[in-house]
Design a protein around this motif. Structure first.
Motif, PDB file in Angstrom:
ATOM      1  N   ASP A 163       0.832  -1.199   0.000  1.00 21.50           N
ATOM      2  CA  ASP A 163       0.000   0.000   0.000  1.00 21.50           C
ATOM      3  C   ASP A 163       0.867   1.251   0.000  1.00 21.50           C
ATOM      4  O   ASP A 163       0.519   2.256  -0.629  1.00 21.50           O
ATOM      5  N   ARG A 167       0.547   4.008  -2.901  1.00 18.15           N
ATOM      6  CA  ARG A 167       0.227   5.417  -2.667  1.00 18.15           C
ATOM      7  C   ARG A 167       1.327   6.335  -3.178  1.00 18.15           C
ATOM      8  O   ARG A 167       1.048   7.432  -3.692  1.00 18.15           O
ATOM      9  N   ARG A 565     -12.486   5.701  -3.165  1.00 22.40           N
ATOM     10  CA  ARG A 565     -11.099   5.694  -3.637  1.00 22.40           C
ATOM     11  C   ARG A 565     -10.829   6.824  -4.624  1.00 22.40           C
ATOM     12  O   ARG A 565      -9.666   7.164  -4.882  1.00 22.40           O
ATOM     13  N   TRP A 566     -11.880   7.395  -5.197  1.00 20.76           N
ATOM     14  CA  TRP A 566     -11.677   8.496  -6.132  1.00 20.76           C
ATOM     15  C   TRP A 566     -10.956   9.658  -5.470  1.00 20.76           C
ATOM     16  O   TRP A 566     -10.242  10.429  -6.141  1.00 20.76           O
ATOM     17  N   GLU A 568      -8.482   9.516  -3.516  1.00 18.62           N
ATOM     18  CA  GLU A 568      -7.038   9.292  -3.468  1.00 18.62           C
ATOM     19  C   GLU A 568      -6.361   9.705  -4.772  1.00 18.62           C
ATOM     20  O   GLU A 568      -5.195  10.100  -4.764  1.00 18.62           O
ATOM     21  N   TRP A 569      -7.088   9.590  -5.884  1.00 23.89           N
ATOM     22  CA  TRP A 569      -6.481   9.909  -7.172  1.00 23.89           C
ATOM     23  C   TRP A 569      -6.441  11.424  -7.361  1.00 23.89           C
ATOM     24  O   TRP A 569      -7.463  12.080  -7.467  1.00 23.89           O
ATOM     25  N   SER A 610      -8.304  -4.931  -0.589  1.00 24.52           N
ATOM     26  CA  SER A 610      -8.122  -3.752   0.257  1.00 24.52           C
ATOM     27  C   SER A 610      -7.026  -2.845  -0.293  1.00 24.52           C
ATOM     28  O   SER A 610      -6.845  -1.719   0.168  1.00 24.52           O
ATOM     29  N   MET A 615     -10.574   1.987  -9.261  1.00 19.86           N
ATOM     30  CA  MET A 615     -11.466   2.763  -8.398  1.00 19.86           C
ATOM     31  C   MET A 615     -12.764   3.071  -9.130  1.00 19.86           C
ATOM     32  O   MET A 615     -12.846   3.014 -10.365  1.00 19.86           O
ATOM     33  N   THR A 636      -5.949   3.083 -10.959  1.00 16.07           N
ATOM     34  CA  THR A 636      -5.219   3.919 -10.001  1.00 16.07           C
ATOM     35  C   THR A 636      -3.715   3.668 -10.045  1.00 16.07           C
ATOM     36  O   THR A 636      -2.968   4.288  -9.302  1.00 16.07           O
ATOM     37  N   ASP A 648     -12.224  -2.159  -4.405  1.00  8.80           N
ATOM     38  CA  ASP A 648     -12.562  -2.135  -2.987  1.00  8.80           C
ATOM     39  C   ASP A 648     -14.077  -2.010  -2.883  1.00  8.80           C
ATOM     40  O   ASP A 648     -14.630  -0.919  -3.016  1.00  8.80           O
TER      41      ASP A 648
END
Length: 665
Positions: A163, A167, A565-566, A568-569, A610, A615, A636, A648
């Motif tokens: 992860d 990221r 999750r959108w 995070e992008w 996870s 996403m 992603t 996820d």
């Protein structure tokens, strides 16, 4: 969590031929094995660089920009000088941009530190005094010379590091795409100018923020969180994650001046065909040492056993493994090339030979260590063959060569070599979600009037908050609660940059039977981070309808459960302290379900994770009811061919109305 084992002190195991006396400190001439510079595909000319602030008020440059991390002395353009040029542009842009907002002072010419950037504290935020001197005097922490191996990783450790890598790479891609999209906004086609490199901008900002990984230790062997088969589009991304520490050198090593016994040790190499005497047979590589090439990459003089060459020889002497990254041209890549991590090799032999050009070269024979997963480069070759000759490459296992029955732009293959469960062929294939008819009666049918193509000030751009969600290549710049694409009431052509997800899939997918996840989806194409994948399609049900369907045992998907999750992008909060998570256009809670028990598409077979590589991004284009958006899927990260796609799906709330999670997981 995990253990880092310090590398053995080589002074305790000296070369038998070495002198017992204390070695003299020798600073070697660093002459790396240079590889062809990453050059992006040709782009439209750009105007001369002018320091401008971002068009996004929440993304103003509010942190110091980097100056050059590498000294450059060559007059020829190379990666280091380009890195320096980009860094200077960022320094200048930062200085003028934030000066307009009153939170920095630019020292006058009379000041001996003219050009330095000094943040000025205010009542709300106390800023530490940070000074960036002009022309490359900024000091960065030197890479550690301590060699370690990472061992005893548990399942939780693997997830943590994976992860972390995910990221970090997502931030790199987000920064790169954001910077290039900003360039597009200010591009003047009438003034020719070389376009600045988004990957160098991203790397510079991340280094300045201290976000480069694996700098405090030199890891021997696998990098935690980096998996065999991972694909990278840019050399600087390898540097950012610590897989290969040089932006251009083919051999990464601990120099003799930093080594505990004054002997260089190699840690990784890049095999990209830059030397004519290289031979690559997959598990066995004949790798040519560095040095002796002219500016045209032709061997022009004899090589010497020094620097990287000596590091390779010493690694062979001590039986140490090296990481191997393969680089090759790849159509569709953002840079025109890809770099694939192929695992660990050992150097078993070295010799001095006469090369094809008639000059002496050092050659190293590397053999891949056994019991590793399949090489990523091999999987890419397999996928390339499957795209044109699936039955020849896999005579058994294919149930159908097109699960969509020609409804999609490209065929969706169905492969099962495990058992006789052919359930997917019995479901009707959907290419888009089926909404209740009343959804289309909401709002008016107003669209933009951009007959020649949409611009940033058109009606649809205003609906998106004054900007389009995609760059000129159709890549998502950053996630939003909702995206409005141009629709049937717009006068713009089908080629409009704001019509991305409604055009259907652009990659060849394969649904397959999986022992781990029951069903799975993989692509036969390389998918770039930020690219559209497909829609998650089904039949939309209201709450009351869903309760009845659940009583009948039907399988439902609840969009409200998908993780956000959108967000995070495109999240640049680690770079810009004033970054604000997008909240416009707003969207209400999604109070509907989707029946996928009888009608579905390829997305319904994606597995749960996870640490997903896909996403969900809500999108509207064929109606204006924000309560019923299309669930569009975007990548992603860079997804290699044959790698499983994952989502996820989230978890059910305790008080949520009855329903099931994803049917396939």
């Amino acid at each position: 969590m995990s253990s880092t084992i310090p590398f053995l002190d080589l002074n305790l195991y000296p070369d038998p031929s070495s002198s017992p006396s204390t070695p003299t400190l020798i600073i070697p001439k660093i002459e790396p094995k240079l590889e062809p510079i990453d050059e992006p595909p040709p782009l439209p000319p750009t105007p001369p660089s002018q320091p401008t602030s971002s068009s996004h008020p929440e993304l103003q440059l509010s942190t110091p920009s980097p100056s050059t991390p590498f000294p450059t002395s060559s007059s020829e353009p190379d990666l280091c000088s380009e890195f320096y040029r980009i860094s200077e542009l960022f320094r200048s842009a930062f200085a003028q941009g934030v000066h307009r907002h009153g939170n920095v002072s630019i020292l006058p010419d009379s000041d001996p530190n003219f050009g330095a950037i000094v943040p000025v504290p205010n009542n709300e935020t106390q800023l530490s005094a940070v000074v960036i001197s002009p022309r490359g005097t900024r000091k960065y922490p030197q890479r550690s010379s301590e060699l370690v191996r990472v061992t005893d990783l548990k399942a939780d450790d693997h997830r943590y590091f994976r992860d972390l890598i995910r990221r970090t790479r997502m931030l790199f891609d987000s920064l790169r795409i954001f910077s290039t999209s900003e360039d597009d906004k200010h591009r003047d086609l009438l003034v020719p100018q070389k376009r600045t490199r988004g990957d160098l901008k991203a790397a510079a900002l991340m280094r300045d923020a201290g976000l480069w990984l694996n700098r405090d230790k030199r890891i021997l062997g696998d990098i935690p969180g980096v998996a065999i088969g991972d694909v990278f589009f840019f050399r600087m991304e390898l540097v950012v994650v610590g897989l290969h520490g040089h932006p251009q050198a083919g051999i990464d090593y601990v120099p003799a001046s930093q080594s505990s016994n004054r002997e260089p040790i190699a840690t990784s190499i890049i095999v990209s065909g830059g030397y004519e005497d290289d031979e690559d047979a997959g598990d066995v590589i004949i790798y040519t040492g560095h040095g002796g090439q002219d500016k045209h990459n032709r061997q022009a003089m004899h090589q010497k056993l020094e620097c990287g060459n000596l590091a390779m020889e010493r690694s062979m002497h001590y039986g140490l493994e090296v990481r191997v990254i393969r680089g090759f041209k790849y159509e569709g890549s953002a840079s025109g090339k890809v770099y694939v991590y192929d695992g660990l090799y050992r150097i078993i032999d070295t010799w001095f030979d006469v090369g094809k050009s008639g000059f002496g070269v050092y050659k190293f024979k590397l053999v891949r260590i056994e019991n590793q997963v399949e090489m990523g480069s091999s999987m890419m070759k397999l996928a390339r063959s499957l795209r044109v000759r699936p039955l020849e490459m896999r005579p058994k296992g294919y149930v159908t060569l097109d699960l969509s029955r020609k409804k999609e732009n490209l065929p969706v293959l169905f492969f099962n070599d495990i058992d006789g469960d052919n359930g997917p062929v019995y479901h009707e294939y959907l290419i888009t979600t089926i909404f209740p008819s009343y959804v289309y009666n909401y709002g008016n049918g107003t669209g933009c009037e951009c007959t020649g193509g949409c611009l940033d000030d058109c009606f649809c751009a205003m609906k998106n908050g004054g900007e389009f969600a995609y760059d000129s290549n159709g890549i998502l710049v950053r996630g939003k609660p909702l995206i409005f694409e141009c629709g049937p009431h717009c006068r713009c052509p089908p080629s409009c940059r704001n019509r991305v997800s409604q055009k259907g899939i652009k990659n060849r997918f394969e649904v397959f039977r999986s022992r781990e996840t029951h069903w799975g989806v993989r692509s036969l194409d390389l998918i770039q981070a930020g690219s559209f994948i497909c829609e998650y399609a089904g039949v939309v049900l209201t709450r009351e309808q869903a309760q009845i369907f659940t009583m009948n045992g039907d399988s439902l998907i609840h969009p409200s459960r998908f993780a956000d999750r959108w967000a995070e992008w495109g999240d640049l909060s680690q770079i810009f302290s004033d970054y604000v998570r997008p909240s416009y256009p707003p969207i209400p809670p999604l109070d509907f379900a989707m029946d996928v028990s009888r009608m579905r598409n390829v997305a319904c077979y994606m597995s749960q994770s996870s640490i997903p590589n896909v996403m969900v991004q809500p999108v509207l284009y064929d109606h204006n009811n924000v309560s019923f958006p299309h669930l569009m899927l975007f990548a992603t990260e860079n997804i290699p061919p044959m790698k499983e796609l994952s989502l996820d799906y989230g978890v059910a709330d305790a008080d949520e109305w009855t329903g099931k999670l994803a049917i396939c997981n």
